[in-house]
Each structure stands twice: as C-alpha cells, then as structure tokens.
Design a protein around this motif. Sequence first.
Motif, PDB file in Angstrom:
ATOM      1  N   ALA A  48       0.837  -1.199   0.000  1.00  0.00           N
ATOM      2  CA  ALA A  48       0.000   0.000   0.000  1.00  0.00           C
ATOM      3  C   ALA A  48       0.871   1.248   0.000  1.00  0.00           C
ATOM      4  O   ALA A  48       1.790   1.376   0.815  1.00  0.00           O
ATOM      5  N   GLN A  49       0.580   2.135  -0.945  1.00  0.00           N
ATOM      6  CA  GLN A  49       1.205   3.454  -0.986  1.00  0.00           C
ATOM      7  C   GLN A  49       0.141   4.447  -0.522  1.00  0.00           C
ATOM      8  O   GLN A  49      -0.864   4.652  -1.203  1.00  0.00           O
ATOM      9  N   LEU A  50       0.353   5.044   0.628  1.00  0.00           N
ATOM     10  CA  LEU A  50      -0.683   5.836   1.284  1.00  0.00           C
ATOM     11  C   LEU A  50      -0.186   7.254   1.543  1.00  0.00           C
ATOM     12  O   LEU A  50       0.973   7.471   1.880  1.00  0.00           O
ATOM     13  N   ARG A  51      -1.088   8.211   1.380  1.00  0.00           N
ATOM     14  CA  ARG A  51      -0.742   9.622   1.598  1.00  0.00           C
ATOM     15  C   ARG A  51      -1.837  10.264   2.436  1.00  0.00           C
ATOM     16  O   ARG A  51      -3.029  10.074   2.182  1.00  0.00           O
ATOM     17  N   GLY A  52      -1.414  11.044   3.416  1.00  0.00           N
ATOM     18  CA  GLY A  52      -2.384  11.666   4.312  1.00  0.00           C
ATOM     19  C   GLY A  52      -3.262  12.695   3.613  1.00  0.00           C
ATOM     20  O   GLY A  52      -2.841  13.311   2.635  1.00  0.00           O
ATOM     21  N   PRO A  53      -4.492  12.852   4.085  1.00  0.00           N
ATOM     22  CA  PRO A  53      -5.102  12.066   5.157  1.00  0.00           C
ATOM     23  C   PRO A  53      -5.697  10.760   4.625  1.00  0.00           C
ATOM     24  O   PRO A  53      -6.277  10.730   3.550  1.00  0.00           O
ATOM     25  N   TRP A  54      -5.538   9.699   5.376  1.00  0.00           N
ATOM     26  CA  TRP A  54      -6.148   8.421   5.011  1.00  0.00           C
ATOM     27  C   TRP A  54      -6.521   7.645   6.272  1.00  0.00           C
ATOM     28  O   TRP A  54      -5.860   7.751   7.305  1.00  0.00           O
ATOM     29  N   GLY A 102      -4.815   4.172   9.978  1.00  0.00           N
ATOM     30  CA  GLY A 102      -4.798   5.453   9.276  1.00  0.00           C
ATOM     31  C   GLY A 102      -3.588   6.276   9.653  1.00  0.00           C
ATOM     32  O   GLY A 102      -2.775   5.866  10.485  1.00  0.00           O
ATOM     33  N   ASP A 103      -3.484   7.468   9.070  1.00  0.00           N
ATOM     34  CA  ASP A 103      -2.320   8.308   9.352  1.00  0.00           C
ATOM     35  C   ASP A 103      -2.509   9.156  10.608  1.00  0.00           C
ATOM     36  O   ASP A 103      -1.543   9.705  11.132  1.00  0.00           O
ATOM     37  N   ASP A 104      -3.750   9.287  11.068  1.00  0.00           N
ATOM     38  CA  ASP A 104      -4.020   9.993  12.313  1.00  0.00           C
ATOM     39  C   ASP A 104      -5.275   9.410  12.943  1.00  0.00           C
ATOM     40  O   ASP A 104      -5.853   8.451  12.433  1.00  0.00           O
ATOM     41  N   ALA A 118     -12.104   1.427  -5.734  1.00  0.00           N
ATOM     42  CA  ALA A 118     -11.599   2.526  -6.551  1.00  0.00           C
ATOM     43  C   ALA A 118     -10.085   2.660  -6.565  1.00  0.00           C
ATOM     44  O   ALA A 118      -9.544   3.352  -7.443  1.00  0.00           O
ATOM     45  N   HIS A 119      -9.394   2.015  -5.648  1.00  0.00           N
ATOM     46  CA  HIS A 119      -7.974   2.329  -5.491  1.00  0.00           C
ATOM     47  C   HIS A 119      -7.062   1.109  -5.443  1.00  0.00           C
ATOM     48  O   HIS A 119      -5.878   1.244  -5.145  1.00  0.00           O
ATOM     49  N   PHE A 120      -7.577  -0.084  -5.750  1.00  0.00           N
ATOM     50  CA  PHE A 120      -6.768  -1.295  -5.631  1.00  0.00           C
ATOM     51  C   PHE A 120      -6.477  -1.883  -7.005  1.00  0.00           C
ATOM     52  O   PHE A 120      -7.387  -2.150  -7.787  1.00  0.00           O
ATOM     53  N   ASP A 121      -5.187  -2.072  -7.313  1.00  0.00           N
ATOM     54  CA  ASP A 121      -4.748  -2.713  -8.546  1.00  0.00           C
ATOM     55  C   ASP A 121      -4.717  -4.222  -8.302  1.00  0.00           C
ATOM     56  O   ASP A 121      -3.798  -4.747  -7.671  1.00  0.00           O
ATOM     57  N   ARG A 122      -5.722  -4.926  -8.794  1.00  0.00           N
ATOM     58  CA  ARG A 122      -5.851  -6.351  -8.512  1.00  0.00           C
ATOM     59  C   ARG A 122      -4.763  -7.187  -9.185  1.00  0.00           C
ATOM     60  O   ARG A 122      -4.392  -8.247  -8.677  1.00  0.00           O
ATOM     61  N   ASP A 123      -4.264  -6.735 -10.304  1.00  0.00           N
ATOM     62  CA  ASP A 123      -3.240  -7.501 -11.014  1.00  0.00           C
ATOM     63  C   ASP A 123      -1.917  -7.525 -10.253  1.00  0.00           C
ATOM     64  O   ASP A 123      -1.197  -8.524 -10.278  1.00  0.00           O
ATOM     65  N   ARG A 124      -1.612  -6.436  -9.575  1.00  0.00           N
ATOM     66  CA  ARG A 124      -0.329  -6.337  -8.877  1.00  0.00           C
ATOM     67  C   ARG A 124      -0.481  -6.306  -7.362  1.00  0.00           C
ATOM     68  O   ARG A 124       0.499  -6.221  -6.631  1.00  0.00           O
ATOM     69  N   ASP A 128      -3.229   2.115  -3.785  1.00  0.00           N
ATOM     70  CA  ASP A 128      -2.734   3.494  -3.888  1.00  0.00           C
ATOM     71  C   ASP A 128      -3.859   4.402  -3.434  1.00  0.00           C
ATOM     72  O   ASP A 128      -4.878   4.545  -4.121  1.00  0.00           O
ATOM     73  N   TYR A 129      -3.689   5.040  -2.264  1.00  0.00           N
ATOM     74  CA  TYR A 129      -4.839   5.706  -1.651  1.00  0.00           C
ATOM     75  C   TYR A 129      -4.398   6.877  -0.784  1.00  0.00           C
ATOM     76  O   TYR A 129      -3.316   6.867  -0.197  1.00  0.00           O
ATOM     77  N   GLY A 130      -5.260   7.885  -0.706  1.00  0.00           N
ATOM     78  CA  GLY A 130      -5.039   9.008   0.194  1.00  0.00           C
ATOM     79  C   GLY A 130      -5.059  10.348  -0.516  1.00  0.00           C
ATOM     80  O   GLY A 130      -5.478  10.462  -1.676  1.00  0.00           O
ATOM     81  N   GLY A 131      -4.571  11.370   0.191  1.00  0.00           N
ATOM     82  CA  GLY A 131      -4.572  12.722  -0.339  1.00  0.00           C
ATOM     83  C   GLY A 131      -3.204  13.128  -0.845  1.00  0.00           C
ATOM     84  O   GLY A 131      -2.539  12.354  -1.534  1.00  0.00           O
TER      85      GLY A 131
END
Length: 349
Positions: A48-54, A102-104, A118-124, A128-131
């Motif tokens: 998971a590549q996550l960016r706040g806020p999540w 979460g990030d907070d 909406a944010h999950f690549d099923r093949d790999r 990839d989710y967040g702000g």
Amino acid sequence: MNSHSEVPVSHDRSSGNAQDYGMAATRADVLSQVLTLIRLRGELVYSAQLRGPWSIAFPAGPAHFYFISSGSAWLTPLGAAPVRLGCGDMVLLPHGTGHVVGDDLATPPVPIGQVIGAHFDRDRSVLDYGGDGAAASVVGGLFHFEGGSLAAIMAALPLVVHLQAGPGKPPDWLNALTHFLVKESHEVEPGSSLMISRLIDLLVIRTLRTWAASQAHPNSWIGAIGDERIGRALNAIHAAPFAPWTVRQLASLATMSRTIFAERFTARVGEAPLQYVKRLKLTLAADMLAGGALRITQVAERVGYASDAAFSRAFKAQFGYAPSEVVQRQHGIGGEDGAVAGGARSVRA
C-alpha cells in the motif's frame, strides 16, 4: 483417567519414561507445535502506498499483519486503545479483530470495500490511496487459524502483537520476508499463491517467536517459552500430551522440587501443571472429534480417560457442551472459516 505413574508408549508418539520424553523435548518447540495444531494459513499479501489524510476500516474476519516499511500509521483495534506504528514496525492482529488503520486518529475511516473498489490494482496487489500529505508505505496481509477448537490456547495471544523496530533498521529476516512477499504478489507466476501462503506462515511464526522472547512474564504458555526450566516441562507435555503426567515427573524434567515447580509453572503459564495437561488433552480431543474419523469412545481412550462418562463430564466442564455436539459446532466454525477465506480472496478477485 489412568492413575499409574509410568509414562506409557503413546499413540504414534515418542515412547519410554519421563527421561526419554525429556530428551525428545529438547528437540521440541512449543510455539511450532501450537501453530501446527491450529493450522496457520496465509491468505494474501498486498503493498500500500498511502498519503495523508487516510483512514481505512476493516471488519472482523481474517487475522491481519502490517509492516510499516516507511512513514508511520495509527492502528485502532475495536474496543482497544490506539497503537502508534513507526517505520520498521511489524504488527499482528491474530484474533481477526475489526480495526481501523490510518495516518491519524481524526480522519473519518472509509470501509475497506469502498477503498478497494476505486484504489486497488488487482493484477499487482497494490493499494494506492489518500490525499497529498505525508506518505507511508505498508505491506499488509491476511491469514487465519483453522483449529477452531484451540481457542483456549490462542487466547494467550493479545489483540495486538507489536514488534517495534527501535533504533536502526528492522531485522534482516523481516526485510527479507516482506521483500519476497511483495515480489511474489507483484510478479504473479505459477505457484505464486502457494509461495505467498508459505511466506506469510514464516512471517507470522517468526514474528510470534520474536515477540514471545521479548515478553518478561506473560501468564500463558508464551511466558514459559523463555523460561528454560519450565520450558523443558512444557515441551515434554506437548511432545507427549496423552501421557499420564505427574507433577513429580514434570518437576524432575525441570530439575526443581515439586512445590517450587508447581508455583513457578502456575506463575508463568497461568494455571497449575496438571490443569494445563488436562486442558491440552481435552482441546486435542475436541480436534480429533471434529475430524470425524474417531468415535467418542476411541477419543476418550486415546486421551487417557477410563470411561466415556468421565470423558464427557470433563469435556463439558471444559467447553460447556458435550462431545457429541462437536461435529455440529465444527460445521458452524467451518462456515466461518469459509467466509474468512472467501472474504480474503475477494480482495484479490
């Protein structure tokens, strides 16, 4: 139960007297034996590549693990205090507790089903989710335990098993296992599913072993793993669980007096030696009954009870239901396991 003090030949297990069992016990590993009995099964892994806020909410179901490869996160199990996860930390939720990560602690959580859509690549197997805030990289995965009748043993584990990285980098084994897990999930080839399952098994077992070794005095079988003398006795019990153990024999293995051994065993494990033996026997009996291959009479004899009636009384006192109900109850547990597995696969599908 059989009352004679000699330790007999056990069914397809090591035979001989208590000293013979002690020699076999030096090769035993309680943690491995328990995990074998409960049949650990890895399900899937994702990065998971996550960016706040999540903030993501997971329902109760399969057990989870998270490795924070960069950045940080907050983990809040249902009904428990939040846990701060730093870079290099590894965490298990062995009971499949519903939780939020979460990030907070202020961002409203989004159900995992919506995030996946909406944010999950099923093949790999990449999320990839967040702000546009601070970034974090997380390796996550699902696993479950199939030995439903061993809940009493697994109850020794807390809601959250947390390995903190501390100063410096995470241990090499943790970096290596998570690296190969991510690689297998990104580059799907023949045998990848089996490889992922086996790697998750290794990751969970090594995490539990490392965590158990760091615990000073937990009141469970986990606490005895790090106690050399009590560990010898506990290993011997697990190596020959149906033997008619006595406190004298176990104390001899631990090279302690009976009184001191009983006190120390109770302090480390959380119950008296023979009570632990009895509970383990009945737990294994429940697992044999659930398998459907043995009748109640056969199981009662195998675990050391002289009569069906005595076995049934002890079994019901331990679990709250009669041996005859195990098959029906196991059918319900199997349904839950199927739901867990199905839920895990739905993340990948």
